[in-house]
Design an enzyme around this catalytic site. Structure first.
Site, PDB file in Angstrom:
ATOM      1  N   SER A 140       0.806  -1.217   0.000  1.00  0.00           N
ATOM      2  CA  SER A 140       0.000   0.000   0.000  1.00  0.00           C
ATOM      3  C   SER A 140       0.843   1.274   0.000  1.00  0.00           C
ATOM      4  CB  SER A 140      -0.925   0.001   1.220  1.00  0.00           C
ATOM      5  OG  SER A 140      -0.179  -0.117   2.414  1.00  0.00           O
ATOM      6  N   ALA A 248      15.549 -11.534   2.810  1.00  0.00           N
ATOM      7  CA  ALA A 248      15.069 -12.692   3.570  1.00  0.00           C
ATOM      8  C   ALA A 248      14.324 -13.633   2.639  1.00  0.00           C
ATOM      9  CB  ALA A 248      14.154 -12.243   4.712  1.00  0.00           C
ATOM     10  N   ASP A 290       1.227  -4.418  12.484  1.00  0.00           N
ATOM     11  CA  ASP A 290       0.658  -4.767  11.190  1.00  0.00           C
ATOM     12  C   ASP A 290       0.760  -6.281  11.015  1.00  0.00           C
ATOM     13  OD1 ASP A 290      -0.174  -5.137   8.623  1.00  0.00           O
ATOM     14  OD2 ASP A 290       1.148  -3.637   7.724  1.00  0.00           O
ATOM     15  N   ASN A 295       4.024 -10.203   6.097  1.00  0.00           N
ATOM     16  CA  ASN A 295       5.087  -9.654   6.944  1.00  0.00           C
ATOM     17  C   ASN A 295       5.834 -10.724   7.722  1.00  0.00           C
ATOM     18  OD1 ASN A 295       4.418  -7.097   6.095  1.00  0.00           O
ATOM     19  ND2 ASN A 295       3.156  -6.622   7.879  1.00  0.00           N
ATOM     20  N   ASP A 309       8.741  -5.650   7.778  1.00  0.00           N
ATOM     21  CA  ASP A 309       7.847  -4.485   7.816  1.00  0.00           C
ATOM     22  C   ASP A 309       7.622  -3.986   9.235  1.00  0.00           C
ATOM     23  OD1 ASP A 309       6.043  -2.466   7.389  1.00  0.00           O
ATOM     24  OD2 ASP A 309       4.959  -3.542   5.827  1.00  0.00           O
TER      25      ASP A 309
END
Length: 442
Positions: A140, A248, A290, A295, A309
């Protein structure tokens, strides 16, 4: 450097009027997808079986396409709607809504180069041995590109969409106006403080320098934990709009729902992330709020979970931690008076509220605490708790029972709690939440 992708993207709508126009069209698409009959049926639904929203697939795709083009705060709200849409939408509609989690439109190539020129200098390409122009993810607020430094280190670069930071306030104002117009806000409730908290949090998420500091803080807190990995920040390649971190490997944790992963894998990952959320609350006093499934990346080779994140990180005051400890102990003990005291402390209910006002809300809180009263692993795959809570909460909403604004500081904490439980449900995992909670309350 790799070959420049020939794919084209569309620029982010930037002015408030332009974004309001897109948001209005998205809302119209959603409403036409539900249909007037569907809205009436949803509003009137009662009984033991929850009524799921039936969306026209074509209208739903228009809705998600519109939000994917807007990016920013408007798309983030759509992502929250999509996290476990199977409770609200039919399976077909939920599948389409789920695409919002990882399919924001990428920037046009010319726009991407302008951002990198502005943030890293016009010679930014000389800093890399290899740079992949096709993004590996687009969310986003920004998109992610894979690169390699001259000394052979794999790097993930998160690059912010231009104009997104400046559009946060107008998006929230537009969403609030549409919500009031459509009657989504309970009568008499002032949602101003919640909007202010959302505004603060979203502005923080758009500051990549703040995210880099949070990433490093979590790296220190997690340390050399054998179950988790936190990427390392490359400060020499990072700015307030570009964040470079070690790359990652892994798959989003909700992929463990696929049949080729074992029940033991699902139970272990759901338990690890549930325990981590409790550590963040009761031990760290610092929470990544979040819970988007993307994530958390699971590496099947090592069994570790990479945490990504850290834009939405919130410090939790000791006083607020004590309030959660109080209501947690009451939930474990099925102590109704203790639940009431905890609910008052968190501003779910007020001291002056009548017994008639308090009773249904306490009933809903107690229903939600079913997972804490269960001895041993709670089987989310066999549970109907989400449906029962959804149905009862919807009934109370239409009865205008939600008259009080909870403590705004809890807004994003609850997003994390609910998100982790949704993950447990998505994985159909068995998790001993009573045992985990007891570990932090004893």
């Amino acid at each position: 450097m790799n070959h420049i992708s020939t794919s084209t993207g569309r620029a982010v709508p930037s002015t408030r009027l332009h974004r309001l126009w897109h948001l209005g069209l998205a809302t119209s698409d959603l409403a036409s997808g539900v249909g007037m009959r569907g809205l009436i049926e949803l509003a009137r639904a009662r009984g033991d079986e929850p009524s799921r929203i039936r969306l026209n697939p074509r209208a739903t795709r228009r809705f998600t396409d519109r939000l994917a083009r807007m990016r920013g705060a408007a798309m983030k709200v759509g992502q929250l709607m999509s996290m476990d849409g199977s409770d609200v939408f039919t399976p077909e509609a939920a599948e389409i809504m789920a695409t919002l989690r990882d399919r924001a439109e990428p920037m046009p190539m010319s726009q991407l180069v302008r951002v990198l020129d502005a943030e890293l200098g016009r010679d930014w390409n000389h800093r890399f041995k290899r740079f992949e122009f096709t993004p590996i993810a687009a969310a986003s607020i920004g998109q992610v590109h894979r690169a390699e430094t001259h000394d052979g280190q794999g790097v993930a670069l998160k690059i912010q969409f231009p104009g997104v930071r400046d559009s946060i306030d107008s998006d929230l104002d537009n969403l609030a106006a549409i919500s009031r117009t459509l009657g989504f806000v309970p009568r008499g409730m002032d949602i101003g403080p919640l909007l202010d908290e959302a505004r603060r949090q979203l502005h923080q998420e758009a500051d990549y320098s703040a995210e880099a500091a949070s990433l490093e803080a979590f790296g220190r807190l997690i340390g050399d934990d054998p179950d988790f990995a936190v990427p390392r920040v490359h400060t020499e390649l990072s700015t307030s709009r570009v964040l470079a971190m070690s790359f990652a490997d892994g798959v989003p944790v909700d992929r463990l729902a696929d049949p080729h992963y074992t029940r033991a894998d699902r139970d272990r990952v759901a338990t690890l992330l549930s325990r981590l959320a409790l550590r963040e609350l009761f031990e760290f006093g610092l929470m990544q709020t979040d819970p988007d499934f993307g994530n958390f990346l699971y590496d099947p080779a090592s069994g570790r979970i990479a945490l990504l994140d850290f834009g939405a990180v919130q410090r939790i005051s000791p006083e607020l931690v004590d309030h959660y400890r109080r209501i947690g102990r009451a939930g474990l003990a099925d102590d109704i008076e203790g639940l009431r005291d905890g609910a008052v402390a968190l501003a779910y209910i007020g001291h002056e509220d009548s017994p008639e006002q308090v009773a249904p809300l306490l009933e809903l809180i107690r229903l939600s605490g079913e997972i804490l009263r269960h001895d041993g692993p709670y089987d989310f795959g066999a549970s109907t708790l989400f449906e029962r809570v959804l149905l009862r909460g919807r009934d109370l909403y239409y009865e205008n029972a939600f008259r009080r604004l909870p403590d705004p500081a809890t807004l994003f904490l609850h997003r994390k709690f609910v998100g982790i439980l949704m993950l447990c449900r998505r994985l159909r995992a068995r998790v001993d939440l009573r045992g985990l909670m007891s570990e932090f309350l004893d």
